[in-house]
Enzyme design. Sequence first.
Site, short mmCIF file in Angstrom:
data_model
loop_
_atom_site.label_atom_id
_atom_site.label_comp_id
_atom_site.label_asym_id
_atom_site.label_seq_id
_atom_site.Cartn_x
_atom_site.Cartn_y
_atom_site.Cartn_z
N ARG A 1 4.19 -16.69 -4.96
CA ARG A 1 5.41 -17.34 -4.43
C ARG A 1 5.21 -18.84 -4.21
O ARG A 1 6.14 -19.52 -3.78
CB ARG A 1 5.87 -16.63 -3.16
CG ARG A 1 4.81 -16.44 -2.09
CD ARG A 1 5.25 -15.44 -1.03
NE ARG A 1 4.20 -15.11 -0.08
CZ ARG A 1 3.29 -14.18 -0.25
NH1 ARG A 1 3.28 -13.46 -1.37
NH2 ARG A 1 2.38 -13.93 0.66
N GLU B 1 7.43 -4.57 -14.56
CA GLU B 1 8.73 -5.08 -15.02
C GLU B 1 8.53 -6.12 -16.12
O GLU B 1 9.20 -6.09 -17.16
CB GLU B 1 9.49 -5.73 -13.84
CG GLU B 1 9.90 -4.78 -12.74
CD GLU B 1 8.81 -4.56 -11.68
OE1 GLU B 1 7.61 -4.85 -11.97
OE2 GLU B 1 9.14 -4.09 -10.59
O1 LIG Z 1 3.16 -12.91 -11.36
P1 LIG Z 1 2.95 -11.45 -11.25
O2 LIG Z 1 1.50 -11.07 -11.17
O3 LIG Z 1 3.64 -10.72 -12.37
O4 LIG Z 1 3.57 -10.96 -9.89
C1 LIG Z 1 4.93 -11.09 -9.64
C2 LIG Z 1 5.25 -10.91 -8.19
O5 LIG Z 1 4.84 -9.63 -7.75
C3 LIG Z 1 4.31 -9.70 -6.43
O6 LIG Z 1 2.95 -9.54 -6.51
C4 LIG Z 1 4.90 -8.66 -5.54
O7 LIG Z 1 4.88 -7.42 -6.15
C5 LIG Z 1 4.66 -11.10 -5.96
O8 LIG Z 1 3.85 -11.54 -4.96
C6 LIG Z 1 4.57 -11.86 -7.24
O9 LIG Z 1 5.19 -13.11 -7.15
#
Ligand SMILES: O=P(O)(O)OC[C@H]1O[C@](O)(CO)[C@@H](O)[C@@H]1O
Length: 548
Positions: A267, A211
């Site tokens: 998180r 995303e």
């Molecule tokens: O900071 P990143 O690596 O883009 O991850 C975003 C989020 O996706 C997750 O890994 C879950 O898919 C969360 O634990 C995390 O906060």
Amino acid sequence: MNITQTPEWQALLQDQQRLEHTHLRDLFANDAQRFQRFSAELDGLLIDYSKQRVDAEAVRHLLSLARLANVEEWRDRMFAGEKINFSEDRAVLHTALRHMEFSPFPSAELDVMPQVRAVRKQMRDIVERVRSGLWRGFKGDAIQNVVNIGIGGSDLGPKLASRALSAYQHPNLNFFYVSNLDSAHLAPLLEKLDPRTTLFIVASKTFTTQETSINAQTARTWLMAAAMEEWAIAKHFIAVTSSPAKAHEFGIPDENILQIWDWVGGRYSLWSAVGLSVALSIGMNGFERMLQGAQTMDSHFREAPLEKNLPVLMALISIWNTNFLGAETTAILPYNESIRHLPAFLQQLEMESNGKTVSRDGEPLSCRANPIVWGEIGVNGQHAFFQLLHQGGWLIPCDFVVAASSDHPLPGHQAPLLANCLAQSAALAFGKTEQQAREELSQAGLSEAQLARLLPHKVFAGNQPSTTILMPSLDPFQLGMLIALYEHKVFVQGVIWSINSFDQWGVELGKQLANRLLPAILGDQAFDAQLDASTSGLIAYFRRHGHV
Ligand SMILES: O=P(O)(O)OC[C@H]1O[C@](O)(CO)[C@@H](O)[C@@H]1O
């Protein structure tokens, strides 16, 4: 150890027998000191858990359960930097990010503070340049808009904090948070922003999250359409990541890459450079004040005896409600508009941490773990779902969260807001008996027949437990304490349920499948034979109706 087979658990089952049918009305009537007994305060942050369905004996047994589960030992192991996130072979050291002294942390042998301080310094430099107007875009303009592109922990924490502290926001800067893959999130924003005055923060610990990558690429294309030159990226993009090489590949120069480390869970990353948008909004001193608030909660969590320890008490209450009273969900009800993102933040914190059925040892858990967390601004909920809380017959423990003073005061608002918050927790706890309802109806002059018809609808069972969390005001320090309070609460719960609260394998399968389905959505029929009937039917629909 199967915790449900221990004498401590059995004692709590006895408490459950005693308290299951005891009404909060009686608990209050029988103890004039109930508020004093079941409330605790730290530097102005007050938790009142007197409206929880516990008595002194149950709390004593819950504390014994915490001791049995070695909460203190696990806490010390976390603070010592041990790799308690064993499934990812990582330490859990977000507390280092709010260690504000010049001493080593977690220890002289394993000191992470030089790296932490170096990034704080880098943040301060960026924050000062952007806020003072010294940081210039590709045409020489000062920055006016900051867009944080991230998802999960790289979005929810900074979004919560920057909205919560909007009273402290820099007057010339606007802040936006983009997380959704749906272009309806980014497109309308890009339509109104000016590339010359927009700064993007791409926050992604892994820098591989689909995303975030897609949104960041689109933002980059949008900028390049206006700037035409690659060097402009350095003026408009900052990355926060534990994979600097990937950010570099994206085109972000090293000086604009702020590092986080594998010992910071997504998180739990608000306190790292993931909080850069917050620091840009309220200034680096304000951001450090928030870190100090969190550190105050850390010290309290480390040092206070369990019976006075706010996160421990909050965790035990939640365990009581879930495992002994049988609550399946819990509602988070912020009354201040500025903490409207608290429920979403806590959904990730609680459910990604403890939404598990397997213990650290790989055994099925012997009891249910985290309840479903949901919530909404309290007064909005009052006019929507509170009907079910009051008369729906479900046991739904609630956290009411409110600041005593408004952060955006207008005459005539705050007292009614507080009155509503307190009225709801009291109504949920004490309800309205048949006798009270009858008296009210007959005072209103209803005939006996009308009264009999209406009476069942006017009774409120009550006995709905809640905790009220009060802060003097929504300032950076109090917010830091509040968030750290919940973080440690989640940790304690995880220890008692014997969960590793710091991994999240449950999110992986969906990611894998999404990648596998992409070619089929794009029209590659070679995959069709491998699809289940439902997915295949839905894809056929997309092919008929979608423009992908
Ligand atoms: O900071 P990143 O690596 O883009 O991850 C975003 C989020 O996706 C997750 O890994 C879950 O898919 C969360 O634990 C995390 O906060």
